[in-house]
Design an enzyme around this catalytic site. Structure first.
Site, PDB file in Angstrom:
ATOM      1  N   ASP A  55       0.813  -1.221   0.000  1.00  0.00           N
ATOM      2  CA  ASP A  55       0.000   0.000   0.000  1.00  0.00           C
ATOM      3  C   ASP A  55       0.842   1.265   0.000  1.00  0.00           C
ATOM      4  O   ASP A  55       2.058   1.230   0.192  1.00  0.00           O
ATOM      5  CB  ASP A  55      -0.949   0.000   1.213  1.00  0.00           C
ATOM      6  N   HIS A 126      -6.954  -5.309  10.371  1.00  0.00           N
ATOM      7  CA  HIS A 126      -6.707  -5.055   8.943  1.00  0.00           C
ATOM      8  C   HIS A 126      -5.427  -5.726   8.464  1.00  0.00           C
ATOM      9  O   HIS A 126      -4.500  -5.980   9.232  1.00  0.00           O
ATOM     10  CB  HIS A 126      -6.735  -3.556   8.608  1.00  0.00           C
ATOM     11  N   GLU A 131      -9.498  -2.269   5.682  1.00  0.00           N
ATOM     12  CA  GLU A 131     -10.091  -2.025   6.994  1.00  0.00           C
ATOM     13  C   GLU A 131     -11.319  -2.928   7.187  1.00  0.00           C
ATOM     14  O   GLU A 131     -11.808  -3.531   6.223  1.00  0.00           O
ATOM     15  CB  GLU A 131     -10.509  -0.546   7.088  1.00  0.00           C
TER      16      GLU A 131
HETATM   17  P1  PGA Z   1       2.358  -1.844  12.813  1.00  0.00           P
HETATM   18  O1  PGA Z   1       1.207  -1.850  11.712  1.00  0.00           O
HETATM   19  O2  PGA Z   1       3.359  -2.862  12.361  1.00  0.00           O
HETATM   20  O3  PGA Z   1       2.901  -0.461  12.756  1.00  0.00           O
HETATM   21  O4  PGA Z   1       1.727  -2.216  14.106  1.00  0.00           O
HETATM   22  C1  PGA Z   1       0.707  -3.062  11.250  1.00  0.00           C
HETATM   23  C2  PGA Z   1      -0.446  -2.789  10.317  1.00  0.00           C
HETATM   24  O5  PGA Z   1      -1.201  -1.829  10.557  1.00  0.00           O
HETATM   25  O6  PGA Z   1      -0.614  -3.549   9.362  1.00  0.00           O
END
Ligand code: PGA
Length: 248
Positions: A55, A126, A131
């Protein structure tokens, strides 16, 4: 962490011209640091790998400090022998982000798909920026970020108003089309999402639960992220100390 690094290293050794799907986020920082160390030590080369990131934020140029482009360049691409021309991320600053999302999906398809997709896990379940209630059949497109995701990402931006509201993200079907998946989650803040992903019903409310449909998905959790699992005795029995079962 070393378990995830070992899986990636073995996959690259088995197929040096591998196509990897990559993720950003705090969870990935120690993993990428381990891959950089192995690259420097000569035990892992990314020179022939092609990568596609999950993304990118809509509106951010590649050199924006909060962009996924910049994160990947800093933590993995620049410090290794990875070739910049082999690294693909959606262009968040494209004139028409909808067209860019479709073009990014087409680039993945034209490359023959993804051999190994790396995933983090959001506190809300997610994967990528899919989401809760994202279609399980979705391919790369624009998603509106939830308040919870924007709060989690606030740390990467100077002021709250700078935190993007939209992202281009691979869809859940795009992720499931990868030939193998490794999801990494650490810390007790991920415990509820990890439990919903593994032990909950298959539901778009927890997008990561879609991995239940995948024939080759490996979930790597530390003790904190595994702390809400109901079946942890069973998982320890099948994978003592996180090792593969004898039949794998
Ligand atoms: P994080 O994010 O590794 O910063 O916890 C993971 C995600 O939102 O996929």
């Amino acid at each position: 962490m070393s378990r995830a690094a070992d899986i990636l290293t073995a996959a690259v050794k088995a197929k040096s011209a591998i196509t990897l799907g990559l993720a950003t986020g705090g969870t990935m920082v120690p993993l990428y640091a381990e891959l950089v160390a192995r690259n420097r030590a000569g035990s892992l080369s990314l020179a022939r790998a092609t990568t596609f990131n999950l993304d990118e934020y809509v509106g951010l140029a590649p050199d924006h400090p909060g962009s996924c482009h910049r994160f990947m360049a800093e933590v993995l691409f620049d410090p290794t022998d990875m070739r910049a021309s082999h690294a693909h991320l959606p262009h968040g600053d494209a004139l028409d982000p909808k067209v860019e999302a479709q073009a990014f999906q087409a680039r993945i398809d034209a490359a023959g798909g993804i051999d190994l997709q790396l995933l983090g896990l959001g506190q809300n379940g997610h994967i990528g920026f899919n989401e809760p209630t994202s279609s399980l059949g979705s391919r790369t497109r624009i998603k509106t970020l939830t308040v919870s995701t924007r709060c989690a990402n606030r740390q990467y931006f100077e002021i709250e108003a700078d935190v993007p509201r939209y992202a281009i993200t691979m869809g859940i079907a795009t992720i499931l089309e990868a030939r193998a998946i490794v999801l990494l989650a650490t810390g007790s803040a991920k415990a509820a999402a990890a439990s919903a992903m593994i032990e909950g019903p298959l539901s778009a409310v927890c997008p990561a639960s879609a991995l239940q449909l995948h024939p080759r998905a490996t979930v790597v959790l530390d003790a904190g992220a595994a702390s809400a699992l109901q079946l942890s005795d069973h998982f320890q029995h099948v994978h003592p100390e996180g090792q593969d079962s004898v039949f794998s």
